[in-house]
Design an enzyme around this catalytic site. Structure first.
Site: not given
Length: 1240
Positions: A392, A394, A501, A679, A828-829
């Site tokens: 990945d 990030t 954010e 992503g 997500n990994d």
């Protein structure tokens, strides 16, 4: 009311109605994770162990030994090793199950307050968890664990908010927020109201999705939508909430925690699979040898049997029957060819290899107090065979700590850093201009000292009241799910679900648009010292599909929608008025991505009251639908998010982690291909590739595949493969017609060598988007894509989903005989980590899901270099040497029985004493080989890093394969043959002084056993490359213990007490009195060991391997370091004072020639990439907190902050400065040299 069938609704639950709920036979709340009890432990555990083929084989062997007709060995010789193996495994299983029993007991016997009605009186009754049932109303207090999956009805907090810690579910210690429906909140803690509550919940069936729950509450005549925000999951813990009440929806095995506790897929290493095949091959060889002995026995009995009736009387007169019995007898005698202790010893070595990883202080990340951890003990040597790393980006390659860097507002770019000459400099060069003044935000009450920004023009636009700039920052202050917390000292801190954010809301805060607080229906911000309150109508939350979030707010009777998201997603939803601005903003996005920044696009629209009211009615209906809820809600979100006005874009910097470029460069030098699956947008991924040295200027070509149509993707994939093959001058086998196909087997090895040479000359890379990957992974083209990808040194897949990450890993596993590793830090990994042969989790900013799903974990990507090149390589080399030696010593030991068969009439008589047979693998030869597998190092850790090419043999299975196994078998056979016949020849005609024969069968067996123990242990000493105290103790103690044991076992005293057991009485004493023995013992060692030593010396001189060259260099450097130390001369009798008055007491010989290592090291630093155009996006990769905010979940609470500090769970996202860019050099690391460049 008639019961609703569960299959129609999934689940129907009535509150306070056990009779109704019992008809569905829902699972109770009793939890059982243990496997055994006192009665079932022994039979079930033995059954499980005997399902293993090796254990079952030895059980059958033991049974055969109890048959006197065919057994020449005491059953104890097999029973002891088998009992040892079974006992060790049973103890381990028993301890593990005892811990499970203990854990189950603790959990099942916890108590909770259940609402009970007796004689019309409502009261709370303390009930054990195991007695809680579906539909019960339950009370939980602060710090209580959640009993089951519970629908919240009310709580002590305003708006019925409940704070929970989910560490047992996902490893995260930051608090999550749950909230009851506003309609059930008035129930409070009134037991009468709660007892009269008769609501019915209809919801989905039990499942393992932690992030999703859909249901409907039917209460009276109304229906209310339920989602994951109202569900407390078993395994959570109540925090900062005095009390809450809820209804049990799922209990026991139906809870989401238990649904997720299924068995993980068992991973086996390639050495494990090879070892199993070899054991089967040895068993087949054993059967062949036994068959040969059986046939020879039949011939011998037929020819000579009648002449030896005195020694070998016939129990059966049929030679065929005797031969059949002898077949089974030889299976017993030769059983040690199949090593029973092999698997136990392998697991013991792996356990210690895992300890080395856990104890490695050089893999400790002090910033997070995070140590490396081997979460499994079965995959260590696989770390030394990795060919593909899937990473990945990030949080894995980058720090995932964001800083607001630049932005674009109404077509104007802000944030450019300029030097004193007015020239624009890049982000990477900012450190050169430390004297560049920062923007002064001190007039702002809420500014942060850690916030750095250098473009004064943006601050001027805010101060001058520029409308577009104000709208830009208002959007950043309103469109988010950040939680605000006010401290006792008046400080304001933010808790955000993602670093992106936090950076954006923090930027708005520093420019004077401070988010201060929120309620379920309002958001309050401070705009240049004036407080503004907006009515919050809806939050259209972010998820991986939408890749955007929006808020709908009302102020002064005007409704506005503010939206932020990925550029391609937002651009598709802009109105015609933004066409020109879109082109300018796209150019700015490309410039931002060119610097490796993560980008986000901002837009808004005005909504009429009539349009919103009509849309909101349909949106409420969709959100309460039981079927296809997500699809209906998504369609309505698409409907309102259209015809938006573009405001601008943000650019956030996510710096690389320390050491990432050097780590990747070294991995590539070790022939490890690194694929990045991210992503992020294409151009951002490409620029990060250059920063990480995955891409360099030396690449022949970087192919970009970003088409969206299937035919276009197929064509570009074919063209890419053709161009690669043409450039390399090889034939594209995927394009060959049937007439062009030649016999590939003839030159397969030559082709492989040629391709390796070409791969070192040519460098290619492929960058492919997720949209193109959808078509590239189709069955008819996936092999073409993989063939092209395997010719490349680097693959970057961008804009991919978590599912696509796993698909890419599975594609390589499916068609390539290669070991894969996946590394990531976020949820997500997880699918990618589980799909790979080895999964590595990084403890990062995105929680602990990746770590919990991984096989190994640590704190920074750079530690992957040490995990693979040091620990992985050592583990593979150690295990390979262990297996080679293990098979060697067993063949050297066992085949002596075969040679002896020719001298005992193939009667299945053992040449050794049966107790020596028992102790050989347990005592006399076990410890040295275990020490080898645990401690051995052919080269030290620094050399492993300096010369990554040392890693390549593991990828090719060079240290242990069928050929190496065959050589070990041949060496063992030659050893047994030499030992037997040298001993036989030297003792053949030896007589005592009185003329009687000096030797006997027992003395011969004792001599043979003694020389065997000496030879195999001396051979072990020759194979040991790294000597420790443990190696010395194990080798020499094994030899000494043999002498002690044989003199005790073969003594007269033992024979007097155990005359039927210890039959080699006096053999050791007689052996030691024979000069022939003392002559033949060194003779055998010279015959067997000197050729091995000579061969190795010649090979090292004529054709040394890279490891041998590096080992020589290591020795030379050690000698050089010692000489340098000796060359420092202490001048004790003379002291000289220099001009500064200091006293020098040492003189160093500075004219000493430089060490050899200085003459062979390379720089190894790649050139920096040129600037290239591109863009990227930044956003959270998890679902947001939108629904919780609109229902009152998120609010600023001074009291909550106090509670968190008290409970040790305070979570603050105060941003700090990112650390400097990854260093270009590492101390102690040199470049990896090719074999021909290493001159020693």
């Amino acid at each position: 009311m008639a019961a609703v069938p569960e299959e129609d609704w999934g689940r129907a639950v009535k509150a306070n109605d056990r009779t109704y709920n019992s008809q569905f036979q829902y699972a109770d709340n009793y939890i059982k994770t243990s496997k055994y009890n006192l009665l079932t432990f022994l039979p079930i555990n033995l059954l499980e162990q005997f399902l293993r083929i090796a254990n079952f084989y030895f059980l059958m062997l033991l049974i055969l030994q109890f048959i006197d007709v065919i057994s020449s060995l005491n059953p104890v010789t097999t029973a002891l090793p088998l009992l040892f193996v079974l006992t060790v495994s049973a103890v381990k299983d028993g301890i593990d199950d005892y811990k499970r029993h203990k854990s189950d007991g603790i959990v099942n016997n916890r108590t909770a307050g259940i609402l009970d009605s007796q004689d019309g009186k409502r009261d709370l009754v303390d009930t054990r968890w195991r007695n809680v049932t579906v539909g019960d109303i339950i009370k939980l207090k602060n710090n209580d664990f959640v009993t089951a999956d519970i629908l919240v009805l009310s709580s002590s907090e305003p708006h019925s908010v409940v704070y929970v810690e989910t560490a047992e579910l996902d490893g995260e210690t930051n608090l999550k927020v749950k909230q009851a429906l506003p309609e059930t909140s008035p129930l409070g803690e009134d037991l009468d109201k709660l007892g009269n509550f008769n609501g019915e919940v209809k919801c989905e069936a039990p499942n393992n999705r932690l992030d999703r729950y859909e249901g409907t509450l039917i209460w009276g005549e109304e229906k209310f939508a339920l989602n994951n925000d109202q569900l407390l999951l078993r395994g959570c813990r109540i925090r900062n909430t005095q009390w809450c009440y809820g209804i049990v929806i799922f209990a026991g095995k139906d809870t989401k925690l238990m649904q997720n506790s299924g068995k993980s897929k068992f991973k086996r290493t390639s050495l494990d699979k090879l070892m199993n095949k070899l054991v089967i091959s040895i068993f087949v060889l054993l059967l062949v040898i036994c068959l040969i002995c059986s046939i020879c026995c039949s011939v011998w009995e037929y020819t000579y049997g009648t002449d030896f009736q005195v020694y070998l009387p016939w129990d059966q007169k049929n030679g065929a029957i005797i031969a059949t019995f002898n077949f089974f007898s030889y299976i017993i005698v030769l059983n040690t060819l199949v090593p029973i202790s092999l698997y136990v010893t392998v697991e013991l070595i792996r356990l210690f290899q895992s300890f080395w990883i856990n104890w490695d202080v050089k893999m400790y990340y002090d910033e997070k107090d995070c140590t490396a951890k081997a979460r499994t003990t079965t995959l260590n040597e696989e770390l030394g065979q990795i060919q593909y790393v899937f990473s990945d980006k990030t949080g894995t390659l980058t720090q995932n700590m964001m800083t607001f860097n630049k932005c674009s507002i109404s077509g104007k770019k802000f944030g450019e850093l300029k030097n004193k000459a007015g020239e624009i400099v890049t982000v990477d060069e900012m450190w050169k201009y430390k004297d560049t003044p920062k923007v002064d935000f001190s007039k702002n009450k809420w500014y942060e000292e850690s916030f750095d920004f250098y473009d004064e023009t943006l601050k001027n636009g805010v101060d001058n009241g520029d409308r577009q700039t104000w709208l830009f920052f208002r959007l950043l202050a309103l469109c988010h799910t950040v939680m605000a917390e006010h401290g006792d000292d008046g400080s304001l801190t933010y808790q955000a679900q993602s670093p992106d954010e936090a950076a954006l809301v923090g930027a708005a805060r520093n420019f004077g648009f401070t988010f201060k607080s929120r309620t379920p229906t309002t958001i309050t911000i401070d705009v240049q010292g004036r407080e503004d309150t907006y009515e919050l109508l809806q939050i259209l939350d972010f998820n991986n599909v939408r890749k955007r979030m929006s808020v709908i707010v009302r102020q002064n009777n005007r409704i506005k929608l503010f939206c932020k998201g990925a550029d391609n997603v937002v651009f598709e939803r802009l109105g015609e008025a933004s066409v020109f601005l879109q082109d300018v903003t796209q150019e700015h996005l490309n410039d931002f991505a060119n610097e490796g920044l993560r980008t986000l696009v901002l837009a808004m629209r005005d909504i009429k009251d009539e349009e919103y009211n009509e849309w909101n009615l349909r949106y409420h209906e969709a959100s309460t639908a039981l079927k296809d809820r997500e699809e209906k809600v998504c369609a309505l979100q698409e409907e309102i998010e259209k015809d938006m006005l573009l405001l601008g874009a943000t650019a956030i910097e996510d710096k690389l982690q320390d050491g990432v470029p050097q780590t990747i460069e070294n991995l590539i030098k070790g022939n490890i291909k690194v694929w990045v699956l991210t992503g992020d947008k294409q151009e951002t991924a490409i620029n990060i590739g250059y920063s990480c040295r995955l891409l360099t200027d030396q690449f022949n070509e970087v192919f970009v595949i970003n088409q969206t149509e299937e035919e276009d993707v197929k064509q570009i994939v074919y063209d890419t493969l053709d161009k690669i093959c043409d450039t390399m001058g090889i034939k594209n086998k995927m394009r060959c017609d049937e007439d062009d196909i030649v016999d590939e087997d003839d030159d397969e090895e030559d082709d492989k060598k040629n391709l390796e040479q070409l791969a070192s000359i040519y460098s290619f890379a492929i960058v492919i988007t997720g949209a193109s990957l959808v078509h590239a992974l189709q069955a008819d083209i996936e092999q073409i894509f993989l063939e092209a990808a395997c010719f490349c040194k680097t693959i970057i897949c961008c804009r991919v989903t978590p599912l696509q990450k796993a698909q890419v890993v599975n594609l390589v596993k499916k068609y390539k005989k290669a070991v894969t590793l996946a590394i990531g830090d976020g949820a997500n990994d997880v699918s990618m980590i589980k799909a790979a042969h080895i999964g590595v989790g990084i403890s990062g900013q995105e929680g602990m899901q990746a770590v919990l799903a991984s096989d190994f974990s640590f704190g920074q990507f750079r530690f992957l270099e040490r995990l693979l090149l040091v620990h992985g390589r050592w583990s593979y080399v150690r295990m390979s040497k262990f297996l080679s030696y293990f098979f060697y010593k067993n063949f050297a030991f066992t085949l002596s029985h075969f040679w002896f068969a020719f001298y005992c009439g193939f009667s299945a008589m053992a040449v050794y004493d049966q107790w020596f047979i028992t102790l050989y693998n347990i005592v006399f030869t076990s410890l040295p080989v275990i020490a080898l597998g645990i401690f051995d190092q052919d080269v030290n850790e620094d050399m492993c890093i300096r010369f990554p090419a040392l890693y390549k043999p593991g990828q090719k299975n060079e240290y242990f394969n069928y050929w190496v196994f065959t050589k070990s078998v041949v060496a063992g056979t030659v050893t047994s043959l030499t030992l037997f016949f040298v001993c036989y020849g030297t003792f053949l005609d030896v007589v005592n002084p009185d003329g009687t024969p000096a030797g006997s069968q027992t003395t011969f067996g004792c001599v043979l056993a003694t020389m065997l123990v000496l030879v195999v242990n001396f051979k072990m000493a020759m194979d040991t490359a790294y000597w420790t105290v443990f190696n010395h103790v194990c080798i020499w103690l094994s030899i000494i213990s043999y002498w002690i044991v044989v003199f005790i076992m073969y003594s007269d005293l033992m024979y007097e007490f155990f005359f039927a057991i210890f039959t080699f009485v006096g053999s050791a004493r007689v052996m030691c009195t024979m000069p022939t023995f003392w002559f033949s013992m060194p003779l055998v060692c010279v015959i067997l060991l000197m050729p091995v030593a000579g061969k190795r010396a010649i090979a090292m001189d004529v054709a040394p391997t890279l490891a041998e060259k590096v080992r020589i260099l290591q020795q030379q450097e050690a000698i050089q370091a010692k000489e340098d130390k000796d060359n420092v001369v202490e001048l004790k009798a003379f002291k000289r004072t220099d001009d500064e008055g200091s006293i020098n007491g040492k003189v160093t010989k500075k004219d000493k020639p430089r060490g050899h290592k200085d003459s062979i090291r390379e720089d190894g630093i790649s050139r920096r990439r040129p600037q290239s155009a591109g863009s990227g996006y930044a956003f959270s990769h998890q679902e947001g907190f939108g629904r919780m905010i609109t229902s009152g979940t998120i609010r600023d609470s001074q009291r909550r902050k106090k509670g968190r500090e008290k409970n040790g769970t305070a979570s603050s996202t105060e941003r700090r400065k990112s650390s400097a860019n990854s260093r270009d050099t590492d101390s102690g690391r040199g470049s990896a040299l090719k074999d021909e460049e290493l001159i020693v």
